[in-house]
Design an enzyme around this catalytic site. Structure first.
Site, PDB file in Angstrom:
ATOM      1  N   GLU A 199      70.864  32.225 -21.727  1.00 24.72           N
ATOM      2  CA  GLU A 199      72.212  32.749 -21.940  1.00 24.72           C
ATOM      3  C   GLU A 199      72.387  34.077 -21.248  1.00 24.72           C
ATOM      4  O   GLU A 199      71.458  34.880 -21.222  1.00 24.72           O
ATOM      5  CB  GLU A 199      72.425  33.015 -23.433  1.00 24.72           C
ATOM      6  CG  GLU A 199      73.091  31.915 -24.188  1.00 24.72           C
ATOM      7  CD  GLU A 199      73.352  32.343 -25.612  1.00 24.72           C
ATOM      8  OE1 GLU A 199      74.053  33.343 -25.810  1.00 24.72           O
ATOM      9  OE2 GLU A 199      72.807  31.684 -26.514  1.00 24.72           O
ATOM     10  N   HIS A 599      41.863  70.084 -41.790  1.00 27.99           N
ATOM     11  CA  HIS A 599      41.312  71.212 -41.036  1.00 27.99           C
ATOM     12  C   HIS A 599      41.678  71.131 -39.566  1.00 27.99           C
ATOM     13  O   HIS A 599      41.928  72.144 -38.918  1.00 27.99           O
ATOM     14  CB  HIS A 599      39.787  71.260 -41.216  1.00 27.99           C
ATOM     15  CG  HIS A 599      39.381  71.775 -42.562  1.00 27.99           C
ATOM     16  ND1 HIS A 599      39.806  72.989 -43.055  1.00 27.99           N
ATOM     17  CD2 HIS A 599      38.597  71.227 -43.548  1.00 27.99           C
ATOM     18  CE1 HIS A 599      39.296  73.189 -44.274  1.00 27.99           C
ATOM     19  NE2 HIS A 599      38.560  72.118 -44.594  1.00 27.99           N
TER      20      HIS A 599
END
Length: 660
Positions: A199, A599
């Site tokens: 399409e 950390h």
DNA sequence: GGGAAAACATTAT
DNA sequence: TTCCAATAATGTTTTCCC
């Protein structure tokens, strides 16, 4: 469409089993719908699938009843208010009507089936379906006469048509033929929009002008040309916008065409008696709802019920419905269409065997990673899709702080999501990655950063970019806000909506491009960056930040996973954090991971702040919420699935402006 | 309460 | 004999967290 709406006719129970299979489709005119309905019902009855359909049906019924209640509660004053709202909105929408473009929608006839017949002419004239016993992709017109159609399971199709020939899908073949058709489309609109393999939408305004031809003539010529190039037939629709062109292409299917002139009267006449189900975006549920709650069957009736629609639906839904009533649709050609997600899923016979499920997960992760690498994508939201043995669908998602693409990373997070659902018996697993880095629409990688391009969402002829959840009726009072909004935008937002608005900072100069195995080249295409993969695997020893996203400054998963060795010596005596002294034994794997994340984030933040003055303002942005402490970042615990309960629904939703 | 994310749902091919 | 797919987009509702 089922003949009897309200159930209760016990003699023909199949009439209340609403499938999509009896919906009018090209080639199904002479079908004995009653018989099809009965056979589909009998084949399904009692199955898990059927039970699930019944659950869904009950849910929709509840929605409808809820809506009916709301309608009943509207006072005269409400009704008059919402009618004013609707009338105003209709005028505004009408003002956006654009009849200057001519759109053509091409739709190949029974595409997969036609291609298969081309390569095996002995199939000619015989009922045939492309697909398998579990699902049919396309049926040829001979098969459709038996009620066989796309999206129908093969075993039901065989019952409807015992001689039905099954041909397995072969996408390579279809892609080849699709490419041939697209070469033809190119001649009529170099910017045509492919909607699928079979399409496409073409803006043929210029073609008409250049060739001094009408839309109909162009359509004829194009279809002839497609046939010459491929041996396949197609149907075409010509109209003033994409929504209408699409409706038109279905009218004289197969191998036919229909032209709707660019004339307001013609459009209104065309739309007036058109069943709403013909409109792209209105499916089984919406059709059902609009019919039973409002008595709306044709597009014209959308306008007749405009006040109620505005009262009961969100703004975007109401806008869509009113646009349908006016025969409005998109007429622009978006510059680029960006992929927003990439996914895969597999169905298998239902099992609760965890080893099997994890293996499936690993396979899917691997496949997805390959697909992502092919397109140079990295995403940060992973969604796991599960379909239980009883067809209940669940989705479980995580949004990571780091963009990922490797199968290891995908699997790691997918496994966590799956684990939380165990034990479970599944018949399908799927995964989807979204929130890509460097979304090509100009959305910054950093999802927390607000920019103008973030603010202006999409091109929208209806101007409904505002919060959709705002009840429609309230916008009369919101005029002030609207004016402000407009005033804050220096340029007409239609001009800005497309991707031509790109921040120069988003170009290939991005310092951390190597981090995600892809770079954004200047033309906006994702290009694979050779060597980036290895680079991203490098660890961050020696505080080198080369591999870490400098904009987000995050303890990213990639870094963490590649730093497992480093993680080892963060823990003194194997349980005490070297940096802060917190104690976490080795068995607390996740907690330790999060702790080291913390950390790392701290460290990155420090480094980042010392580098700030060297960066552009955009790169400087460090979202504070991204600096996670170990106690944040905890995985959320899902409550047990709420599926199966039918909660009162206050509003209904329908996607709007979906006339692609 | 508001914004983001997650969950759920609809549609189309 | 077999017993209801795969992929993508988009919209609404709910949940979570600040």
């Amino acid at each position: 469409m089922a003949k009897s709406e309200s159930s209760g006719d016990t003699g023909r129970p199949w009439q209340s089993y609403h499938t999509v299979y009896t919906n009018a489709k090209a080639g199904m005119e002479g079908v004995d719908k009653e018989k099809v309905q009965r056979i589909v019902y009998e084949m399904s009855k009692g199955s898990k699938y059927f039970e699930n359909e019944e659950r869904k049906e009950a849910y929709i019924k509840q929605k409808i009843e809820n809506m009916q209640d709301q309608i009943a509660k509207l006072t005269d004053a409400d009704i008059s208010h919402y009618q004013k709202v609707a009338d105003k909105r209709i005028l505004e929408l009408e003002a956006t009507r654009d009849l200057t473009r001519i759109w053509l929608h091409v739709d190949m006839d029974a595409f997969y089936a036609a291609v298969e017949t081309l390569s095996n002419p002995s199939l000619n004239g015989k009922p045939m379906a492309v697909g398998s016993m579990s699902m049919i992709s396309t049926a040829n017109y001979e098969a459709r006469r038996f009620g066989v159609r796309a999206a129908m399971p093969g075993f039901i199709a065989r019952k409807l048509c015992p001689e039905l020939i099954f041909v397995p899908v072969d996408f390579k073949k279809y892609t080849h033929y699709s490419d041939l058709t697209r070469k033809v489309f190119q001649n009529y609109d170099p910017n045509f929009m492919a909607a699928s393999l079979d399409e496409a939408y073409l803006d043929i305004t210029n073609a008409c002008y250049e060739r001094d031809a009408t839309g109909g003539e162009i359509a004829e010529e194009l279809r002839k040309s497609v046939y010459e190039e491929t041996g396949l037939t197609c149907s075409a629709g010509v109209g003033p916008n994409r929504l209408l062109a699409k409706v038109c292409s279905d009218i004289n299917k197969p191998n036919g065409q229909f032209v709707l002139p660019n004339d307001r009267m013609a459009v209104m006449a065309f739309i007036s008696s058109l069943p709403i189900r013909k409109i792209g975006g209105i499916g089984k549920v919406t059709e059902h709802l609009l019919r039973d709650a409002f008595g709306i069957v044709t597009c014209e009736e959308m306008l007749q019920n405009s006040g109620f629609l505005c009262a009961l639906f969100s703004r975007s839904s109401a806008d869509f419905f009113l646009s349908v009533g006016l025969g409005l649709g998109r007429t622009d050609t978006p510059e680029v269409k960006l992929r927003k997600s990439i996914s895969n899923e597999r169905t298998f016979s239902a099992t609760d065997d965890e080893a099997f499920l994890y293996q499936k997960l690993a396979d899917l992760a691997e496949m997805l990673s390959v697909d992502m690498k092919k397109e140079g994508l990295c995403g940060r939201t992973l969604t796991l899709k599960l379909k239980t043995a009883s067809f209940e669908v669940r989705t479980r998602a995580v949004t990571l702080q780091k963009y990922i693409f490797s199968s290891e990373d995908i699997l790691k997070h997918a496994s966590k999501l799956l684990k939380a659902e165990l034990p479970i018996s599944l018949r399908l697993i799927g995964m989807r990655m979204s929130q890509f880095s460097e979304d090509k629409d100009g959305t910054p990688s950093d999802p927390t950063q607000k920019t103008l391009s973030n603010f202006i969402v999409t091109g929208d002829a209806t101007g409904s970019n505002m919060d959709d959840r705002t009840p429609f009726g309230s916008d009369l009072k919101d005029e002030h806000f609207r004016t402000q909004l407009k005033a804050s935008l220096p340029i007409d937002n239609h001009k800005l909506c497309h991707s031509d608005f790109r921040d120069p900072l988003e170009s290939s100069e991005i310092p951390d491009a190597g981090n995600c195995n892809c770079i954004l080249s200047y033309d906006g295409e994702m290009k694979k960056c050779d060597g980036a993969l290895n680079k991203s695997k490098a660890n961050f020893e020696g505080s080198s930040l080369d591999n870490v996203d400098k904009r987000t400054s995050l303890p990213n998963d990639e870094a963490v996973s590649s730093s497992n060795q480093k993680e080892q010596y963060l823990w003194v005596d194997d349980y005490k954090c070297l940096l802060c002294g917190v104690e976490l034994p080795p068995s607390f794997v996740e907690e330790r991971q999060e702790h080291s994340d913390f950390h790392l984030a701290e460290r990155l933040q420090k480094e980042e702040s010392s580098n700030l003055r060297n960066l552009t303002p955009k790169q400087r942005f460090i979202p504070t919420d991204k600096i996670t402490s170990p106690s944040q970042n905890r995985r959320k615990k899902h409550k047990s699935s709420s599926t199966g309960k039918y909660l009162p629904i206050d509003t209904f939703f329908v996607k709007s402006n979906r006339n692609s």
